[in-house]
Design a protein around this motif. Sequence first.
Motif, PDB file in Angstrom:
ATOM      1  N   GLU A 194       0.822  -1.202   0.000  1.00  0.00           N
ATOM      2  CA  GLU A 194       0.000   0.000   0.000  1.00  0.00           C
ATOM      3  C   GLU A 194       0.865   1.266   0.000  1.00  0.00           C
ATOM      4  O   GLU A 194       0.601   2.220  -0.741  1.00  0.00           O
ATOM      5  CB  GLU A 194      -0.918  -0.018   1.218  1.00  0.00           C
ATOM      6  N   ASN A 195       1.902   1.248   0.841  1.00  0.00           N
ATOM      7  CA  ASN A 195       2.784   2.418   0.922  1.00  0.00           C
ATOM      8  C   ASN A 195       3.576   2.637  -0.375  1.00  0.00           C
ATOM      9  O   ASN A 195       3.739   3.767  -0.837  1.00  0.00           O
ATOM     10  CB  ASN A 195       3.754   2.257   2.091  1.00  0.00           C
ATOM     11  N   LEU A 196       4.053   1.525  -0.923  1.00  0.00           N
ATOM     12  CA  LEU A 196       4.826   1.649  -2.158  1.00  0.00           C
ATOM     13  C   LEU A 196       3.970   2.160  -3.315  1.00  0.00           C
ATOM     14  O   LEU A 196       4.399   2.995  -4.118  1.00  0.00           O
ATOM     15  CB  LEU A 196       5.435   0.295  -2.522  1.00  0.00           C
ATOM     16  N   MET A 197       2.744   1.645  -3.410  1.00  0.00           N
ATOM     17  CA  MET A 197       1.855   2.076  -4.480  1.00  0.00           C
ATOM     18  C   MET A 197       1.539   3.568  -4.376  1.00  0.00           C
ATOM     19  O   MET A 197       1.502   4.306  -5.358  1.00  0.00           O
ATOM     20  CB  MET A 197       0.559   1.261  -4.433  1.00  0.00           C
ATOM     21  N   LYS A 198       1.291   3.990  -3.150  1.00  0.00           N
ATOM     22  CA  LYS A 198       0.976   5.401  -2.941  1.00  0.00           C
ATOM     23  C   LYS A 198       2.142   6.288  -3.362  1.00  0.00           C
ATOM     24  O   LYS A 198       1.970   7.299  -4.049  1.00  0.00           O
ATOM     25  CB  LYS A 198       0.642   5.621  -1.467  1.00  0.00           C
ATOM     26  N   HIS A 199       3.320   5.867  -2.911  1.00  0.00           N
ATOM     27  CA  HIS A 199       4.515   6.643  -3.272  1.00  0.00           C
ATOM     28  C   HIS A 199       4.743   6.646  -4.791  1.00  0.00           C
ATOM     29  O   HIS A 199       5.111   7.672  -5.373  1.00  0.00           O
ATOM     30  CB  HIS A 199       5.741   6.060  -2.571  1.00  0.00           C
ATOM     31  N   LEU A 200       4.509   5.494  -5.403  1.00  0.00           N
ATOM     32  CA  LEU A 200       4.710   5.375  -6.847  1.00  0.00           C
ATOM     33  C   LEU A 200       3.809   6.327  -7.630  1.00  0.00           C
ATOM     34  O   LEU A 200       4.245   7.028  -8.544  1.00  0.00           O
ATOM     35  CB  LEU A 200       4.438   3.923  -7.262  1.00  0.00           C
ATOM     36  N   TYR A 201       2.549   6.370  -7.270  1.00  0.00           N
ATOM     37  CA  TYR A 201       1.622   7.265  -7.953  1.00  0.00           C
ATOM     38  C   TYR A 201       1.967   8.729  -7.701  1.00  0.00           C
ATOM     39  O   TYR A 201       1.824   9.586  -8.590  1.00  0.00           O
ATOM     40  CB  TYR A 201       0.184   6.977  -7.509  1.00  0.00           C
ATOM     41  N   GLU A 202       2.412   9.031  -6.500  1.00  0.00           N
ATOM     42  CA  GLU A 202       2.787  10.416  -6.193  1.00  0.00           C
ATOM     43  C   GLU A 202       3.968  10.867  -7.062  1.00  0.00           C
ATOM     44  O   GLU A 202       3.995  11.991  -7.562  1.00  0.00           O
ATOM     45  CB  GLU A 202       3.152  10.541  -4.707  1.00  0.00           C
ATOM     46  N   VAL A 203       4.933   9.971  -7.214  1.00  0.00           N
ATOM     47  CA  VAL A 203       6.093  10.291  -8.052  1.00  0.00           C
ATOM     48  C   VAL A 203       5.674  10.483  -9.500  1.00  0.00           C
ATOM     49  O   VAL A 203       6.130  11.399 -10.188  1.00  0.00           O
ATOM     50  CB  VAL A 203       7.165   9.184  -7.943  1.00  0.00           C
ATOM     51  N   GLU A 204       4.781   9.596  -9.959  1.00  0.00           N
ATOM     52  CA  GLU A 204       4.317   9.716 -11.348  1.00  0.00           C
ATOM     53  C   GLU A 204       3.622  11.054 -11.586  1.00  0.00           C
ATOM     54  O   GLU A 204       3.860  11.728 -12.591  1.00  0.00           O
ATOM     55  CB  GLU A 204       3.365   8.574 -11.696  1.00  0.00           C
ATOM     56  N   VAL A 205       2.751  11.424 -10.662  1.00  0.00           N
ATOM     57  CA  VAL A 205       2.034  12.699 -10.806  1.00  0.00           C
ATOM     58  C   VAL A 205       3.008  13.865 -10.799  1.00  0.00           C
ATOM     59  O   VAL A 205       2.901  14.794 -11.613  1.00  0.00           O
ATOM     60  CB  VAL A 205       1.002  12.854  -9.660  1.00  0.00           C
ATOM     61  N   LYS A 206       3.977  13.812  -9.896  1.00  0.00           N
ATOM     62  CA  LYS A 206       4.944  14.896  -9.790  1.00  0.00           C
ATOM     63  C   LYS A 206       5.784  15.019 -11.058  1.00  0.00           C
ATOM     64  O   LYS A 206       5.958  16.113 -11.611  1.00  0.00           O
ATOM     65  CB  LYS A 206       5.844  14.643  -8.576  1.00  0.00           C
ATOM     66  N   GLU A 207       6.312  13.877 -11.514  1.00  0.00           N
ATOM     67  CA  GLU A 207       7.168  13.896 -12.690  1.00  0.00           C
ATOM     68  C   GLU A 207       6.352  14.220 -13.960  1.00  0.00           C
ATOM     69  O   GLU A 207       6.819  14.912 -14.855  1.00  0.00           O
ATOM     70  CB  GLU A 207       7.867  12.539 -12.867  1.00  0.00           C
ATOM     71  N   ASN A 208       5.148  13.727 -14.009  1.00  0.00           N
ATOM     72  CA  ASN A 208       4.281  14.002 -15.149  1.00  0.00           C
ATOM     73  C   ASN A 208       3.979  15.497 -15.248  1.00  0.00           C
ATOM     74  O   ASN A 208       3.928  16.083 -16.332  1.00  0.00           O
ATOM     75  CB  ASN A 208       2.987  13.208 -15.025  1.00  0.00           C
ATOM     76  N   SER A 209       3.794  16.124 -14.093  1.00  0.00           N
ATOM     77  CA  SER A 209       3.539  17.560 -14.055  1.00  0.00           C
ATOM     78  C   SER A 209       4.743  18.343 -14.570  1.00  0.00           C
ATOM     79  O   SER A 209       4.611  19.303 -15.329  1.00  0.00           O
ATOM     80  CB  SER A 209       3.198  17.990 -12.625  1.00  0.00           C
TER      81      SER A 209
END
Length: 256
Positions: free
Chosen positions: A174-189
Amino acid sequence: MATSSQSCGVCDVRHINKPSIVWCTKCDEGLCTECQKHHGVSKASRRHEVIPIVEYQKLPTDVRKITQYCSKHDDSFQTYCKKHECPCCSKCVVESHTECRDIVNLDDVIDNAKTSYALSEIEETLVEVAENLQKFRQHLQDNRSNLKEKRMEIEKEIKNTRIKINNHLDKLQENLMKHLYEVEVKENSKICQLVSSLEIKEKEIAECQRNISNIKQHATDLQLFLSMKQIEKDVNSKDKFLHSLVENKGATFSFI
């Protein structure tokens, strides 16, 4: 001083409002159909170059503001001061440039300006900057796609690992998935912002190239010569922008 390109300069003097159809680069004014005929046969103006008014209006506004005449003395420019980088009429030389040594004939300075090495170098730099912008934008877009692929790969690994481990790793997933999506959103932005900036620069480059093409075809040698330094500054600015992106691209993708 140049008249408005919308109306005939000769008719304006006679308080007659007629639209101009051509622009005389020597007289610095527009001419209607009737005045163009007289202009073309008059001994004083028959050798003047005229261009269709629609073509003249394609020139950048700053270029159209450059005229053949001194706005202060209403006299034609005849010389060029290299020290102050400006054209001068005979009165300008007497009033403001008596101490200047590098006063040369204006025709000698602007001769062959449209085929000069300086202009060719600017055009080559524009082409190179445009190509590099396009390549860098494509690189960013490719990495944007890789972000999703990497996210999917990591997600699959996490799900496969979860099958083999105990309940304790459920929380870790759960923690890894959350972090993964946060990184994707940040980098995508970040990438979206960079792509947007690059698209704007590409449009500016294209506009600059169109302006140069129109200047080469329709501007006077004086207009072209005096515009080249500003154009060169704009080109160098865009080139520096691209280099700054290239130098910092290593910090763009934090988890790939």
